[in-house]
Design a protein around this motif. Sequence first.
Motif, PDB file in Angstrom:
ATOM      1  N   ARG A  68      67.745  63.874  80.084  1.00  0.00           N
ATOM      2  CA  ARG A  68      67.572  65.833  81.373  1.00  0.00           C
ATOM      3  C   ARG A  68      69.485  65.362  81.530  1.00  0.00           C
ATOM      4  O   ARG A  68      70.141  66.277  82.277  1.00  0.00           O
ATOM      5  N   THR A  69      69.565  64.048  82.406  1.00  0.00           N
ATOM      6  CA  THR A  69      70.717  64.025  83.344  1.00  0.00           C
ATOM      7  C   THR A  69      72.151  64.425  82.153  1.00  0.00           C
ATOM      8  O   THR A  69      72.957  64.497  83.013  1.00  0.00           O
ATOM      9  N   ALA A  70      71.692  63.753  81.228  1.00  0.00           N
ATOM     10  CA  ALA A  70      72.721  64.138  80.595  1.00  0.00           C
ATOM     11  C   ALA A  70      73.609  66.004  79.667  1.00  0.00           C
ATOM     12  O   ALA A  70      74.520  65.069  79.565  1.00  0.00           O
ATOM     13  N   GLY A  71      72.564  66.337  79.818  1.00  0.00           N
ATOM     14  CA  GLY A  71      72.124  67.667  79.698  1.00  0.00           C
ATOM     15  C   GLY A  71      71.739  68.309  78.236  1.00  0.00           C
ATOM     16  O   GLY A  71      71.809  69.757  77.691  1.00  0.00           O
ATOM     17  N   PHE A  72      70.503  66.929  78.210  1.00  0.00           N
ATOM     18  CA  PHE A  72      69.644  67.811  77.119  1.00  0.00           C
ATOM     19  C   PHE A  72      68.897  68.584  77.766  1.00  0.00           C
ATOM     20  O   PHE A  72      68.522  68.495  78.373  1.00  0.00           O
ATOM     21  N   GLU A  73      68.130  69.762  76.711  1.00  0.00           N
ATOM     22  CA  GLU A  73      67.056  70.433  77.002  1.00  0.00           C
ATOM     23  C   GLU A  73      65.926  70.330  76.336  1.00  0.00           C
ATOM     24  O   GLU A  73      66.317  70.423  74.985  1.00  0.00           O
ATOM     25  N   HIS A  74      64.756  70.390  77.148  1.00  0.00           N
ATOM     26  CA  HIS A  74      63.342  70.944  75.911  1.00  0.00           C
ATOM     27  C   HIS A  74      63.495  72.627  75.211  1.00  0.00           C
ATOM     28  O   HIS A  74      63.191  73.211  75.841  1.00  0.00           O
TER      29      HIS A  74
END
Length: 193
Positions: A68-74
């Motif tokens: 999430r911190t790196a920019g991945f999204e659910h």
Amino acid sequence: MSKSEKIRELAKSGMSTAEIARTLGIRYQFAYGVLHAARTSVGDRPISNAVSAAAKPSKPPLLVSDLRTAGFEHVGSWILSAEQRLVLDRELPKAVGVYAFAKGDAVLYVGVATMGLAKRLYFYGRPGVSQRTSLRINAIIIDELARHPKIDVYAAFPPDLEWNGLPVHGSAGLELGLIKKFALPWNMRSAGQ
């Protein structure tokens, strides 16, 4: 000394599976198979912890919070349908990207979707008879869903880059980097590299 004995000796000295394969000029899968069997037992007795630790270097786990911190999204979750088939709970993006499967806060698997996320994940739900990875992951997810209500899917869509005038596939590079750096129990390439 047989090749299997050489593989075990090199693992005891601290070499990774990939280094052993390169040194002996053999396939990675062969070295991995010998070491996996050695970790389970030698003859009829369990192998020592020293050999097991040397054969499989420790890597940190990958957490959902890191993604999430790196920019991945659910983007969705794997669930079982009423017919006990593996399905996603929503429509996925069609873009090329990197995906991760997670249970709770632990990331268990990462992959690259060069044909697009929706199409790649379709094959996990409905694997063809010759799609070994899709068949393997399908079975693992179904087994996990028997004990856990869902497996979450996260995705990122990094841009392609250029290095010295040559193309670099952003998604493929990110996937490989994650596999090399983190312990991902469902990724076969994550072990011993």
